[in-house]
Scaffold this motif. Structure first.
Motif, short mmCIF file in Angstrom:
data_model
loop_
_atom_site.label_atom_id
_atom_site.label_comp_id
_atom_site.label_asym_id
_atom_site.label_seq_id
_atom_site.Cartn_x
_atom_site.Cartn_y
_atom_site.Cartn_z
N PHE A 178 0.82 -1.19 -0.03
CA PHE A 178 -0.05 0.16 -0.06
C PHE A 178 1.00 1.21 0.01
CE2 PHE A 178 -2.73 3.01 2.42
CZ PHE A 178 -3.97 2.90 1.62
N ASN A 179 0.82 1.98 -1.18
CA ASN A 179 1.86 3.15 -1.31
C ASN A 179 1.32 4.15 -0.37
OD1 ASN A 179 3.29 5.87 -2.34
ND2 ASN A 179 3.97 4.09 -3.86
N LEU A 180 2.25 4.89 0.44
CA LEU A 180 2.13 5.67 1.64
C LEU A 180 1.88 7.06 0.89
CD1 LEU A 180 4.46 4.47 4.20
CD2 LEU A 180 2.33 4.47 4.30
N MET A 181 2.01 7.36 -0.41
CA MET A 181 1.86 8.71 -0.69
C MET A 181 0.32 9.01 -0.91
SD MET A 181 4.99 9.78 -3.40
CE MET A 181 4.67 8.49 -4.57
N PHE A 182 -0.12 10.30 -0.56
CA PHE A 182 -1.52 10.84 -0.81
C PHE A 182 -1.49 11.18 -2.30
CE2 PHE A 182 -1.65 11.50 3.94
CZ PHE A 182 -3.17 10.79 3.92
N LYS A 183 -2.57 10.85 -2.84
CA LYS A 183 -2.69 11.12 -4.49
C LYS A 183 -3.71 12.23 -4.50
CE LYS A 183 -1.83 6.97 -6.78
NZ LYS A 183 -2.51 5.95 -7.24
N THR A 184 -3.60 13.29 -5.37
CA THR A 184 -4.80 13.92 -5.52
C THR A 184 -4.57 14.10 -7.07
OG1 THR A 184 -5.87 16.31 -5.41
CG2 THR A 184 -3.42 16.33 -5.05
N SER A 185 -5.50 14.97 -7.77
CA SER A 185 -5.48 15.04 -9.18
C SER A 185 -5.57 16.64 -9.33
CB SER A 185 -6.57 14.44 -9.69
OG SER A 185 -7.89 14.99 -9.33
N ARG A 186 -4.85 16.77 -10.86
CA ARG A 186 -5.02 18.52 -11.15
C ARG A 186 -5.40 18.29 -12.70
NH1 ARG A 186 -0.65 21.89 -13.32
NH2 ARG A 186 -1.41 23.86 -12.48
N SER A 187 -6.31 19.03 -12.85
CA SER A 187 -6.78 19.17 -14.28
C SER A 187 -6.72 20.52 -14.89
CB SER A 187 -8.10 18.75 -14.46
OG SER A 187 -8.83 19.23 -13.36
N ALA A 188 -5.23 20.51 -15.38
CA ALA A 188 -4.94 21.85 -16.41
C ALA A 188 -5.66 22.02 -17.58
CB ALA A 188 -3.49 21.80 -16.60
N VAL A 189 -6.05 20.86 -18.14
CA VAL A 189 -6.80 20.88 -19.46
C VAL A 189 -8.13 20.44 -19.06
CG1 VAL A 189 -7.05 20.04 -21.94
CG2 VAL A 189 -4.66 20.38 -20.79
N ALA A 190 -9.41 20.81 -19.55
CA ALA A 190 -10.54 20.46 -19.20
C ALA A 190 -10.81 18.71 -19.30
CB ALA A 190 -11.68 20.91 -20.14
N ASP A 191 -11.49 18.07 -18.74
CA ASP A 191 -11.49 16.59 -18.82
C ASP A 191 -10.25 15.76 -18.95
OD1 ASP A 191 -14.20 17.30 -19.14
OD2 ASP A 191 -14.09 17.22 -21.30
N VAL A 192 -8.99 16.32 -18.50
CA VAL A 192 -8.01 15.53 -18.31
C VAL A 192 -7.47 15.76 -16.91
CG1 VAL A 192 -5.52 15.11 -19.02
CG2 VAL A 192 -7.30 15.88 -20.74
N GLU A 193 -7.46 14.50 -16.15
CA GLU A 193 -7.05 14.70 -14.80
C GLU A 193 -5.83 14.07 -14.75
OE1 GLU A 193 -9.54 14.08 -11.70
OE2 GLU A 193 -10.48 16.15 -12.53
N ASN A 194 -4.83 14.69 -14.19
CA ASN A 194 -3.30 14.23 -13.83
C ASN A 194 -3.03 13.70 -12.27
OD1 ASN A 194 -2.39 14.09 -16.53
ND2 ASN A 194 -2.48 16.55 -16.38
N THR A 195 -2.63 12.80 -12.07
CA THR A 195 -2.30 12.43 -10.50
C THR A 195 -1.06 13.32 -10.32
OG1 THR A 195 -3.00 10.29 -10.97
CG2 THR A 195 -1.55 10.52 -9.15
N VAL A 196 -1.24 14.07 -8.95
CA VAL A 196 -0.09 14.71 -8.35
C VAL A 196 0.07 14.06 -6.92
CG1 VAL A 196 0.32 16.65 -9.73
CG2 VAL A 196 -1.54 16.73 -8.10
N TYR A 197 1.05 14.14 -6.30
CA TYR A 197 1.21 13.52 -4.81
C TYR A 197 1.56 14.65 -4.05
CZ TYR A 197 2.01 9.19 -7.85
OH TYR A 197 1.88 8.04 -8.55
N LEU A 198 0.95 14.58 -2.55
CA LEU A 198 1.40 15.35 -1.74
C LEU A 198 2.90 14.92 -1.32
CD1 LEU A 198 -1.75 15.72 0.45
CD2 LEU A 198 -1.18 17.00 -1.64
#
Ligand code: GAP
Length: 454
Positions: free
Chosen positions: A146-166
């Motif tokens: 179980f990876n310990l990094m929290f994931k969130t997402s960032r959508s710089a372009v409409a309808d495209v979500e990119n995973t970023v980590y805290l």
């Protein structure tokens, strides 16, 4: 004896630390620092910055972002390797760390679960019939990493979500900025970069108050050097960590120990933990890590940008890194536990006194008018003048004895009492927190006197 339960109750009632989102029933392993807690935490961070950054002419500081390009965490090895082996209990639906199940069991006392593969962990748990610590049943799923990094997402372009980590550690900002830091500061090797900031880890194990939380603050220093001198720096920074804890924060030497890592993190060539003797046993507060060229080398490989250093008249090379890493919240906890005392002042009369180093106390001075009548104006004038130089609180409610005790409990080193004599000769009394002795001082000499005490 000071138990964790007693300390937590003390912290909550005096305004050091509250449960996170308390009115909604809290959120596991999150806490909020209150008015007194934030003052101590800020002072610990200031003491660290002064010691590691300002007092070293080859050091600079930086403050990187919490969100970074996700490729940083691929290169650093965190996407692939920063995980805990977890099993779910199918009966009570709780999630448990397989390595903790083993090390907390009778059968696992002599076993080092960190050195075992997932298959070995599973086999040991099943062979030894290790039960769920929550419901006592044996009904485990297989182990999943179980990876310990929290994931969130960032959508710089409409309808495209990119995973970023805290970020799970602050250190990577110092590494990816290596060239910026070296060039703009014109520093020659060896040089170091300090940083203080939040890090996040999706910890599922119970936290022992602020010891293990999902959001915490790190104070991390990266020393860039030549490989040949790196082991000397590794030993030097281990000593420096000890000096910081004992001399700068006043933690008792007998409550600190150093333990070499048997199993190294994916980035480390050598590592030693500094541990504090908490009421629940020895626990890590910081670490000195020999990271070799792992991070700079991987960022050079993945970003295709040079991470090399060019010495005058010699060949370029990727510097070696020695890291001095400290958990601010764990140090806060150690500092508070170490300073907490219950003293019998006279038979049957006990006081709680926080013997914090004066520079770490939430307030340096408490201004206490002996009575409200006729003394408020003079007391407020004294408070106002001192508060330009020191952290000063003001308290005029309750008997003077009760007010002294209130200040002892929160670690205020100096209580300043304004009385009727003050109106005649412009003097006040200063009471020392630890000895409880009082001296009479002219108001004109207050600044010099208080500065000399702290
Ligand atoms: N950059 C190296 C690094 O992050 P680490 O040993 O994983 O090393 C450094 O973390 C320090 O951060 C630890 O010594 C500890 O004081 C603190 N720390 C780590 N995880 C923590 C958590 N879940 N809650 C509070 N503090 C934590």
């Amino acid at each position: 004896m000071l138990t964790m339960e007693k300390l937590i109750a003390f912290c909550r009632s005096r305004g050091f630390i509250y449960s996170g989102s308390e009115i909604y029933g809290g959120l596991a392993n999150t806490w909020d620092y209150g008015p007194l807690g934030v003052e101590i935490k800020n002072s610990i961070k200031q003491a660290w910055w002064k010691f590691f950054v300002h007092e070293d002419k080859n050091s600079v500081g930086m403050d990187g972002g919490i969100l970074m390009n996700p490729n940083v965490w691929v290169a650093s090895g965190h996407v692939a390797g920063f995980s805990d082996p977890l099993m779910d209990c199918k009966s009570c639906k709780t999630r448990q760390r397989a390595d903790n199940l083993i090390s907390n069991s009778k059968q696992g006392k002599e076993i080092d679960p960190d050195a075992m593969s997932v298959e070995e962990l599973e086999k040991f748990i099943l062979d030894n019939k290790l039960v769920c610590p929550n419901c006592g049943k044996i009904d485990w799923t297989n182990i999943r990493q179980f990876n310990l990094m929290f994931k969130t997402s960032r959508s710089a372009v409409a309808d495209v979500e990119n995973t970023v980590y805290l970020r799970p550690e602050t250190a990577q900002s110092q590494f990816v900025n290596f060239q910026n830091l070296q060039r703009t500061s014109r520093l020659k090797l060896p040089f170091g970069v300090g940083q203080i900031g939040k890090a996040f880890r999706n910890e599922i194990t119970p936290g022992n108050f602020i010891f293990r939380t999902v959001e915490f603050e790190q104070m991390e220093y990266q020393l860039f050097c030549k490989e040949q001198e790196s082991m000397d720096f590794y030993n030097e920074y281990k000593q420096k960590a000890n000096e910081f804890y004992t001399k700068r924060l006043g933690i008792k030497q007998e409550n600190i120990r150093f333990e070499n890592h048997e199993n190294l993190a994916h980035y480390a060539k050598a590592a030693v933990d500094a541990e504090y003797l908490y009421p629940f046993g020895w626990g890590e507060i910081g670490g000195t890590h020999h990271r070799g060229t792992f991070d700079l080398g991987n960022h050079q490989r993945d970003s295709k940008k040079s991470m090399e250093y060019q010495p005058e008249g010699a060949e370029k090379f990727v510097p070696t890194v020695i890291e001095s890493s400290h958990g601010c919240d764990r140090i806060f906890l150690a500092t508070l536990l170490d300073a907490y005392n219950e003293e019998e002042v006279s038979p049957g009369d006990t006081r709680v006194v926080l013997k914090l180093k004066p520079n770490l106390a939430p307030y340096t001075v408490a201004v206490l008018p002996l009575q409200k009548k006729n003394l408020t104006e003079k007391s407020e004038e004294v408070w106002s003048n001192l508060s330009k130089h020191f952290s000063v609180t003001y308290d005029e409610t309750g008997s003077i004895g009760k007010r002294y005790r209130r200040q002892d409990e929160i670690g205020t080193p100096i209580c300043l009492t304004v009385d009727y004599q003050t109106l005649e000769d412009n003097t006040v009394t200063l009471r020392d927190r630890d000895t409880m002795e009082q001296i009479r001082v002219k108001i004109d000499d207050l600044f010099t006197k208080i500065a000399s005490i702290i």
